[in-house]
Design an enzyme around this catalytic site. Structure first.
Site, PDB file in Angstrom:
ATOM      1  CG  ASP A 105      12.623   4.336  -2.141  1.00 37.56           C
ATOM      2  OD1 ASP A 105      13.418   5.169  -2.605  1.00 37.56           O
ATOM      3  OD2 ASP A 105      12.685   3.115  -2.399  1.00 37.56           O
ATOM      4  CG  HIS A 126       6.491   6.325 -11.253  1.00 38.17           C
ATOM      5  ND1 HIS A 126       6.664   4.950 -11.274  1.00 38.17           N
ATOM      6  CD2 HIS A 126       6.243   6.694 -12.536  1.00 38.17           C
ATOM      7  CE1 HIS A 126       6.534   4.509 -12.526  1.00 38.17           C
ATOM      8  NE2 HIS A 126       6.281   5.550 -13.310  1.00 38.17           N
ATOM      9  CB  CYS A 134      -3.794  21.345  -3.638  1.00 38.93           C
ATOM     10  SG  CYS A 134      -5.522  21.736  -3.299  1.00 38.93           S
TER      11      CYS A 134
HETATM   12  C1  BJW Z   1      15.380  -7.069  -7.287  1.00 43.85           C
HETATM   13  C2  BJW Z   1      15.666  -7.371  -5.982  1.00 43.85           C
HETATM   14  C3  BJW Z   1      16.940  -7.066  -5.562  1.00 43.85           C
HETATM   15  C4  BJW Z   1      13.657  -7.947  -6.272  1.00 43.85           C
HETATM   16  N1  BJW Z   1      17.796  -6.505  -6.405  1.00 43.85           N
HETATM   17  N2  BJW Z   1      16.244  -6.522  -8.107  1.00 43.85           N
HETATM   18  C5  BJW Z   1       1.685   0.957 -22.726  1.00 43.85           C
HETATM   19  C6  BJW Z   1       1.336  -0.377 -22.727  1.00 43.85           C
HETATM   20  C7  BJW Z   1       0.465  -0.882 -21.756  1.00 43.85           C
HETATM   21  C8  BJW Z   1      -0.043  -0.048 -20.740  1.00 43.85           C
HETATM   22  C9  BJW Z   1       0.302   1.268 -20.734  1.00 43.85           C
HETATM   23  C10 BJW Z   1       1.147   1.768 -21.725  1.00 43.85           C
HETATM   24  N3  BJW Z   1       1.367   3.081 -21.472  1.00 43.85           N
HETATM   25  C11 BJW Z   1       0.654   3.419 -20.343  1.00 43.85           C
HETATM   26  C12 BJW Z   1      -0.018   2.335 -19.883  1.00 43.85           C
HETATM   27  C13 BJW Z   1      -0.885   2.275 -18.678  1.00 43.85           C
HETATM   28  C14 BJW Z   1      -0.106   2.189 -17.385  1.00 43.85           C
HETATM   29  C15 BJW Z   1       0.740   0.927 -17.431  1.00 43.85           C
HETATM   30  O1  BJW Z   1       1.922   0.956 -17.681  1.00 43.85           O
HETATM   31  N4  BJW Z   1       0.164  -0.210 -17.139  1.00 43.85           N
HETATM   32  C16 BJW Z   1       0.907  -1.492 -17.152  1.00 43.85           C
HETATM   33  C17 BJW Z   1       0.911  -2.073 -15.741  1.00 43.85           C
HETATM   34  C18 BJW Z   1       0.304  -2.398 -18.162  1.00 43.85           C
HETATM   35  N5  BJW Z   1       0.696   3.378 -17.165  1.00 43.85           N
HETATM   36  C19 BJW Z   1       0.192   4.467 -16.603  1.00 43.85           C
HETATM   37  O2  BJW Z   1      -0.971   4.528 -16.265  1.00 43.85           O
HETATM   38  C20 BJW Z   1       1.123   5.646 -16.430  1.00 43.85           C
HETATM   39  N6  BJW Z   1       0.483   6.827 -16.916  1.00 43.85           N
HETATM   40  C21 BJW Z   1       0.290   7.065 -18.200  1.00 43.85           C
HETATM   41  O3  BJW Z   1       0.733   6.349 -19.064  1.00 43.85           O
HETATM   42  O4  BJW Z   1      -0.442   8.198 -18.453  1.00 43.85           O
HETATM   43  C22 BJW Z   1      -0.777   8.521 -19.794  1.00 43.85           C
HETATM   44  C23 BJW Z   1      -1.603   9.797 -19.778  1.00 43.85           C
HETATM   45  C24 BJW Z   1      -1.237  10.833 -20.623  1.00 43.85           C
HETATM   46  C25 BJW Z   1      -1.998  11.993 -20.622  1.00 43.85           C
HETATM   47  C26 BJW Z   1      -3.094  12.127 -19.772  1.00 43.85           C
HETATM   48  C27 BJW Z   1      -3.455  11.097 -18.921  1.00 43.85           C
HETATM   49  C28 BJW Z   1      -2.684   9.918 -18.921  1.00 43.85           C
HETATM   50  C29 BJW Z   1       1.405   5.918 -14.955  1.00 43.85           C
HETATM   51  C30 BJW Z   1       2.107   4.799 -14.288  1.00 43.85           C
HETATM   52  C31 BJW Z   1       2.280   5.136 -12.798  1.00 43.85           C
HETATM   53  C32 BJW Z   1       2.830   3.958 -12.023  1.00 43.85           C
HETATM   54  N7  BJW Z   1       2.640   4.217 -10.657  1.00 43.85           N
HETATM   55  C33 BJW Z   1       3.174   3.254  -9.670  1.00 43.85           C
HETATM   56  C34 BJW Z   1       2.720   3.727  -8.291  1.00 43.85           C
HETATM   57  C35 BJW Z   1       3.508   4.989  -7.889  1.00 43.85           C
HETATM   58  C36 BJW Z   1       3.066   5.512  -6.582  1.00 43.85           C
HETATM   59  C37 BJW Z   1       3.298   4.553  -5.457  1.00 43.85           C
HETATM   60  O5  BJW Z   1       4.410   4.033  -5.272  1.00 43.85           O
HETATM   61  O6  BJW Z   1       2.349   4.314  -4.755  1.00 43.85           O
HETATM   62  O7  BJW Z   1       4.613   3.196  -9.745  1.00 43.85           O
HETATM   63  S1  BJW Z   1       2.707   1.580 -10.028  1.00 43.85           S
HETATM   64  C38 BJW Z   1       4.207   0.849  -9.440  1.00 43.85           C
HETATM   65  O8  BJW Z   1       4.883   0.170 -10.534  1.00 43.85           O
HETATM   66  C39 BJW Z   1       5.095   2.027  -9.032  1.00 43.85           C
HETATM   67  C40 BJW Z   1       6.432   1.584  -9.580  1.00 43.85           C
HETATM   68  O9  BJW Z   1       7.293   2.707  -9.733  1.00 43.85           O
HETATM   69  C41 BJW Z   1       6.061   0.913 -10.862  1.00 43.85           C
HETATM   70  C42 BJW Z   1       7.111  -0.009 -11.406  1.00 43.85           C
HETATM   71  O10 BJW Z   1       7.318  -1.110 -10.565  1.00 43.85           O
HETATM   72  P1  BJW Z   1       8.777  -1.704 -10.401  1.00 43.85           P
HETATM   73  O11 BJW Z   1       9.671  -0.698  -9.828  1.00 43.85           O
HETATM   74  O12 BJW Z   1       9.200  -2.323 -11.666  1.00 43.85           O
HETATM   75  O13 BJW Z   1       8.533  -2.800  -9.255  1.00 43.85           O
HETATM   76  P2  BJW Z   1       8.091  -4.337  -9.399  1.00 43.85           P
HETATM   77  O14 BJW Z   1       7.673  -4.782  -8.050  1.00 43.85           O
HETATM   78  O15 BJW Z   1       7.145  -4.525 -10.508  1.00 43.85           O
HETATM   79  O16 BJW Z   1       9.435  -5.073  -9.802  1.00 43.85           O
HETATM   80  C43 BJW Z   1      10.519  -5.220  -8.887  1.00 43.85           C
HETATM   81  C44 BJW Z   1      11.644  -5.933  -9.606  1.00 43.85           C
HETATM   82  O17 BJW Z   1      12.759  -5.971  -8.734  1.00 43.85           O
HETATM   83  C45 BJW Z   1      11.321  -7.384  -9.993  1.00 43.85           C
HETATM   84  O18 BJW Z   1      11.712  -7.590 -11.348  1.00 43.85           O
HETATM   85  C46 BJW Z   1      12.191  -8.205  -9.053  1.00 43.85           C
HETATM   86  O19 BJW Z   1      12.661  -9.412  -9.658  1.00 43.85           O
HETATM   87  C47 BJW Z   1      13.326  -7.260  -8.785  1.00 43.85           C
HETATM   88  N8  BJW Z   1      13.998  -7.454  -7.505  1.00 43.85           N
HETATM   89  N9  BJW Z   1      14.488  -7.929  -5.409  1.00 43.85           N
HETATM   90  C48 BJW Z   1      17.372  -6.261  -7.693  1.00 43.85           C
HETATM   91  N10 BJW Z   1      17.303  -7.351  -4.269  1.00 43.85           N
HETATM   92 ZN    ZN Z   2      -5.419  23.969  -2.779  1.00 44.15          ZN
END
Ligand code: BJW
Ligand code: ZN
Length: 254
Positions: A105, A126, A134
């Protein structure tokens, strides 16, 4: 929350020789940016596999752009909150701190600009809602113009090769930027304290960053209204909102 826990967190952070901070969507929740999971989370209305994967973009780029265009508008209407400001002020005073965010953001960078801090130690793991790349060539650029996602032929196109542009964010199954990832893990391994704020700590590799600090003998301090998988491994886990707690934890004492 007991005062003594907050005091302990403040003291651990204050006395850190090297601090790494990992933030997630929760740090922006008090700015009005929806989180991904949990109550009111973005994923409630949009399943991630429908929208945040390369396959989804291949199938329906218009739908994916519509979602990102909506999120851009929402974020542009938001302001950094006291948690972003407290972190920016801390990083200006302690420039060795590495601030790693999973958020796309741009609110940490906006808060840093507001206090005149250089954002060289801000790692946006991220990517950003406000950059594009592209789908066919190496073109990348900042992009803040409104996107018309009402029809496929109105979507933004690459000025170099004419292919579709896409948001420069990291989708599931995509690799993170190697430089950003290396900086985040090097900082975490070299830190004695990892402050983890507002992340569910389920998405890897970001979720492994605090584990790198633990593996090298450091500690984790967590701020989150809910418990996470990281809570049992945290020296202190403060239950509460980042905007209320961080200004106290990071307050200026010298
Ligand atoms: C408060 C609050 C307040 C509320 N104050 N707190 C190992 C194990 C298992 C799976 C995998 C692994 N390694 C990789 C994977 C696969 C996958 C993955 O992790 N999957 C899991 C879900 C199981 N990972 C990937 O695919 C990653 N890539 C990868 O590993 O590539 C390997 C590769 C190598 C070579 C070639 C090819 C591949 C990429 C992950 C990309 C994540 N993308 C997103 C979208 C980004 C774009 C967009 O925004 O549209 O990123 S997903 C989404 O989740 C976003 C976030 O950054 C990310 C994390 O979420 P976050 O920030 O934790 O949010 P929430 O909502 O989950 O939590 C909010 C928290 O705030 C809560 O705890 C609340 O309680 C709290 N809260 N109010 C403080 N006021
Ligand atoms: Zn291009």
């Amino acid at each position: 929350m007991r005062d003594s826990e907050a005091d302990k967190a403040r003291s651990l952070v204050e006395r850190a020789r090297r601090l790494v901070v990992l933030t997630g969507a929760g740090v922006s929740a008090d700015s009005g940016v929806p989180t991904f999971r949990g109550e009111g989370g973005l994923w409630k209305r949009h399943r991630p596999e429908e929208l945040a994967t390369p396959g989804a973009f291949d199938r329906d780029p218009r739908l994916v752009w519509e979602w990102y265009a909506w999120r851009r508008e929402r974020v542009l209407a938001c302001e950094p909150n006291p948690a972003h400001h407290a972190l920016a002020d801390w990083c200006r005073r302690r420039p060795e701190t590495c601030l790693v965010t999973q958020n796309v953001d741009g609110l940490h960078a906006r808060a840093a600009e507001a206090v005149g801090a250089v954002d060289g130690r801000l790692v946006e793991l991220h990517g950003s809602l406000f950059r594009v790349r592209c789908t066919a060539c190496a073109y990348r650029a900042a992009h803040t113009d409104p996107v018309d996602a009402t029809a496929l032929d109105r979507l933004p196109r690459c000025p170099d090769c004419g292919a579709l542009l896409r948001p420069a964010v990291v989708w599931f199954g995509e690799p993170l930027d190697g430089g950003a990832l290396a900086e985040a893990f090097a900082s975490a391994s070299g830190a004695d304290v990892c402050l983890v704020v507002g992340t569910s700590a389920v998405v890897h590799p970001a979720a492994s960053i605090p584990l790198a600090t633990l593996a090298s003998g450091g500690i984790v301090v967590e701020v989150n209204p809910d418990a996470t998988a990281l809570t049992p491994r945290s020296e202190v886990s403060l239950r509460g909102r980042a905007a209320l707690l961080l200004p106290g934890i990071l307050r200026r004492t010298r």
